[in-house]
Design a protein around this motif. Sequence first.
Motif, PDB file in Angstrom:
ATOM      1  N   GLN A   1       0.841  -1.183   0.000  1.00 35.27           N
ATOM      2  CA  GLN A   1       0.000   0.000   0.000  1.00 35.27           C
ATOM      3  C   GLN A   1       0.885   1.245   0.000  1.00 35.27           C
ATOM      4  OE1 GLN A   1      -3.167   0.168  -0.361  1.00 35.27           O
ATOM      5  NE2 GLN A   1      -3.583   2.308   0.046  1.00 35.27           N
ATOM      6  N   VAL A   2       0.689   2.107  -0.975  1.00 30.53           N
ATOM      7  CA  VAL A   2       1.463   3.339  -1.057  1.00 30.53           C
ATOM      8  C   VAL A   2       0.889   4.351  -0.088  1.00 30.53           C
ATOM      9  CG1 VAL A   2       2.161   5.218  -2.550  1.00 30.53           C
ATOM     10  CG2 VAL A   2       2.085   2.890  -3.450  1.00 30.53           C
ATOM     11  N   GLN A   3       1.745   4.938   0.721  1.00 28.71           N
ATOM     12  CA  GLN A   3       1.309   5.953   1.675  1.00 28.71           C
ATOM     13  C   GLN A   3       2.102   7.229   1.478  1.00 28.71           C
ATOM     14  OE1 GLN A   3       1.713   3.909   5.482  1.00 28.71           O
ATOM     15  NE2 GLN A   3      -0.490   3.525   5.496  1.00 28.71           N
ATOM     16  N   LEU A   4       1.425   8.346   1.668  1.00 26.92           N
ATOM     17  CA  LEU A   4       2.054   9.651   1.583  1.00 26.92           C
ATOM     18  C   LEU A   4       1.856  10.365   2.921  1.00 26.92           C
ATOM     19  CD1 LEU A   4       0.904   8.925  -1.400  1.00 26.92           C
ATOM     20  CD2 LEU A   4       1.446  11.303  -1.890  1.00 26.92           C
TER      21      LEU A   4
ATOM     22  N   ARG B   1       7.903  25.634   4.229  1.00 28.71           N
ATOM     23  CA  ARG B   1       8.296  24.568   3.311  1.00 28.71           C
ATOM     24  C   ARG B   1       7.548  23.297   3.691  1.00 28.71           C
ATOM     25  NH1 ARG B   1      13.595  20.884   2.883  1.00 28.71           N
ATOM     26  NH2 ARG B   1      13.792  20.700   0.613  1.00 28.71           N
ATOM     27  N   LEU B   2       6.747  22.814   2.778  1.00 26.48           N
ATOM     28  CA  LEU B   2       6.029  21.566   2.985  1.00 26.48           C
ATOM     29  C   LEU B   2       6.843  20.403   2.437  1.00 26.48           C
ATOM     30  CD1 LEU B   2       2.395  22.582   1.943  1.00 26.48           C
ATOM     31  CD2 LEU B   2       3.545  22.860   4.145  1.00 26.48           C
ATOM     32  N   SER B   3       6.723  19.279   3.106  1.00 29.01           N
ATOM     33  CA  SER B   3       7.382  18.052   2.658  1.00 29.01           C
ATOM     34  C   SER B   3       6.354  16.939   2.544  1.00 29.01           C
ATOM     35  CB  SER B   3       8.468  17.630   3.652  1.00 29.01           C
ATOM     36  OG  SER B   3       9.454  18.621   3.783  1.00 29.01           O
ATOM     37  N   CYS B   4       6.636  16.022   1.664  1.00 27.26           N
ATOM     38  CA  CYS B   4       5.775  14.852   1.502  1.00 27.26           C
ATOM     39  C   CYS B   4       6.674  13.659   1.191  1.00 27.26           C
ATOM     40  CB  CYS B   4       4.777  15.077   0.384  1.00 27.26           C
ATOM     41  SG  CYS B   4       3.803  13.625  -0.078  1.00 27.26           S
TER      42      CYS B   4
ATOM     43  N   ALA C   1      -5.090  27.129   3.640  1.00 25.61           N
ATOM     44  CA  ALA C   1      -5.758  25.949   3.087  1.00 25.61           C
ATOM     45  C   ALA C   1      -5.173  24.698   3.722  1.00 25.61           C
ATOM     46  CB  ALA C   1      -5.579  25.889   1.574  1.00 25.61           C
ATOM     47  N   LEU C   2      -5.863  23.603   3.474  1.00 22.70           N
ATOM     48  CA  LEU C   2      -5.313  22.284   3.772  1.00 22.70           C
ATOM     49  C   LEU C   2      -4.577  21.829   2.509  1.00 22.70           C
ATOM     50  CD1 LEU C   2      -5.189  20.053   5.915  1.00 22.70           C
ATOM     51  CD2 LEU C   2      -7.294  19.128   4.946  1.00 22.70           C
ATOM     52  N   TYR C   3      -3.292  21.579   2.644  1.00 20.86           N
ATOM     53  CA  TYR C   3      -2.461  21.230   1.494  1.00 20.86           C
ATOM     54  C   TYR C   3      -2.272  19.714   1.426  1.00 20.86           C
ATOM     55  CZ  TYR C   3      -1.329  26.072   0.505  1.00 20.86           C
ATOM     56  OH  TYR C   3      -1.410  27.402   0.146  1.00 20.86           O
ATOM     57  N   TYR C   4      -2.517  19.189   0.233  1.00 21.94           N
ATOM     58  CA  TYR C   4      -2.437  17.748   0.008  1.00 21.94           C
ATOM     59  C   TYR C   4      -1.337  17.416  -0.986  1.00 21.94           C
ATOM     60  CZ  TYR C   4      -7.168  17.427   2.002  1.00 21.94           C
ATOM     61  OH  TYR C   4      -8.262  17.501   2.824  1.00 21.94           O
ATOM     62  N   CYS C   5      -0.658  16.333  -0.717  1.00 23.34           N
ATOM     63  CA  CYS C   5       0.319  15.772  -1.638  1.00 23.34           C
ATOM     64  C   CYS C   5      -0.354  14.653  -2.442  1.00 23.34           C
ATOM     65  CB  CYS C   5       1.489  15.221  -0.824  1.00 23.34           C
ATOM     66  SG  CYS C   5       2.791  14.448  -1.756  1.00 23.34           S
ATOM     67  N   ASN C   6      -0.039  14.591  -3.711  1.00 22.08           N
ATOM     68  CA  ASN C   6      -0.620  13.581  -4.595  1.00 22.08           C
ATOM     69  C   ASN C   6       0.476  12.929  -5.428  1.00 22.08           C
ATOM     70  OD1 ASN C   6      -1.720  13.455  -7.759  1.00 22.08           O
ATOM     71  ND2 ASN C   6      -3.001  12.383  -6.280  1.00 22.08           N
ATOM     72  N   ALA C   7       0.428  11.618  -5.520  1.00 22.85           N
ATOM     73  CA  ALA C   7       1.358  10.864  -6.351  1.00 22.85           C
ATOM     74  C   ALA C   7       0.568  10.255  -7.504  1.00 22.85           C
ATOM     75  CB  ALA C   7       2.044   9.781  -5.539  1.00 22.85           C
ATOM     76  N   ASP C   8       0.878  10.684  -8.692  1.00 25.02           N
ATOM     77  CA  ASP C   8       0.140  10.253  -9.879  1.00 25.02           C
ATOM     78  C   ASP C   8       1.031   9.358 -10.730  1.00 25.02           C
ATOM     79  OD1 ASP C   8      -1.620  12.001 -12.573  1.00 25.02           O
ATOM     80  OD2 ASP C   8      -1.317   9.881 -12.152  1.00 25.02           O
ATOM     81  N   GLY C   9       0.726   8.080 -10.682  1.00 22.55           N
ATOM     82  CA  GLY C   9       1.477   7.117 -11.486  1.00 22.55           C
ATOM     83  C   GLY C   9       0.619   6.520 -12.581  1.00 22.55           C
ATOM     84  N   THR C  10      -0.511   7.145 -12.891  1.00 27.80           N
ATOM     85  CA  THR C  10      -1.478   6.549 -13.813  1.00 27.80           C
ATOM     86  C   THR C  10      -0.931   6.382 -15.228  1.00 27.80           C
ATOM     87  OG1 THR C  10      -2.451   8.723 -14.196  1.00 27.80           O
ATOM     88  CG2 THR C  10      -3.479   7.350 -12.505  1.00 27.80           C
ATOM     89  N   ALA C  11      -0.046   7.240 -15.641  1.00 26.73           N
ATOM     90  CA  ALA C  11       0.475   7.157 -17.006  1.00 26.73           C
ATOM     91  C   ALA C  11       1.277   5.876 -17.218  1.00 26.73           C
ATOM     92  CB  ALA C  11       1.339   8.370 -17.315  1.00 26.73           C
ATOM     93  N   THR C  12       1.872   5.381 -16.144  1.00 27.61           N
ATOM     94  CA  THR C  12       2.729   4.202 -16.242  1.00 27.61           C
ATOM     95  C   THR C  12       2.060   2.958 -15.675  1.00 27.61           C
ATOM     96  OG1 THR C  12       4.689   5.600 -16.056  1.00 27.61           O
ATOM     97  CG2 THR C  12       4.990   3.242 -15.646  1.00 27.61           C
TER      98      THR C  12
ATOM     99  N   GLY D   1      -2.121  12.058   0.245  1.00 29.58           N
ATOM    100  CA  GLY D   1      -1.804  12.150   1.657  1.00 29.58           C
ATOM    101  C   GLY D   1      -3.004  12.654   2.435  1.00 29.58           C
ATOM    102  N   GLN D   2      -2.828  12.774   3.743  1.00 30.92           N
ATOM    103  CA  GLN D   2      -3.916  13.214   4.619  1.00 30.92           C
ATOM    104  C   GLN D   2      -4.036  14.731   4.688  1.00 30.92           C
ATOM    105  OE1 GLN D   2      -6.218  11.165   6.285  1.00 30.92           O
ATOM    106  NE2 GLN D   2      -5.322   9.765   4.793  1.00 30.92           N
ATOM    107  N   GLY D   3      -3.017  15.430   4.257  1.00 30.99           N
ATOM    108  CA  GLY D   3      -3.071  16.881   4.254  1.00 30.99           C
ATOM    109  C   GLY D   3      -2.340  17.503   5.430  1.00 30.99           C
TER     110      GLY D   3
END
Length: 120
Positions: free
Chosen positions: A1-4, A19-22, A91-102, A111-113
Amino acid sequence: QVQLVESGGGLVQPGRSLRLSCVISTTIFSIYTMKWYRQPPGKQREWVAQISSGGHTNYANSVKGRFTISRSNANNAVYLQMNRLAPEDTALYYCNADGTATLGKGANYWGQGTQVTVSS
């Protein structure tokens, strides 16, 4: 399971920086396009910035010139440097990992924000 897992949010005065990190738990981080979204209070989630696997970046007009997205494939991490923050960046800032192309349409993770509040 991928987690952010995002971090780095907080309360900051207008004009200051954060500076936000994910960090993402995957062995194939380098293939993901990494994105930051945000959801202001009472509004819909909006796209902020993204960085491709090759390092190409794009920004929403509202943050262009103030925010910088970067990634570290060695650390499985993406960052959002936010300068000259304004109250409208709250705002609530969210990280997103998009691997759909591959990997196909299921390879899209959130992520949870982390909350960013800009106020004097």
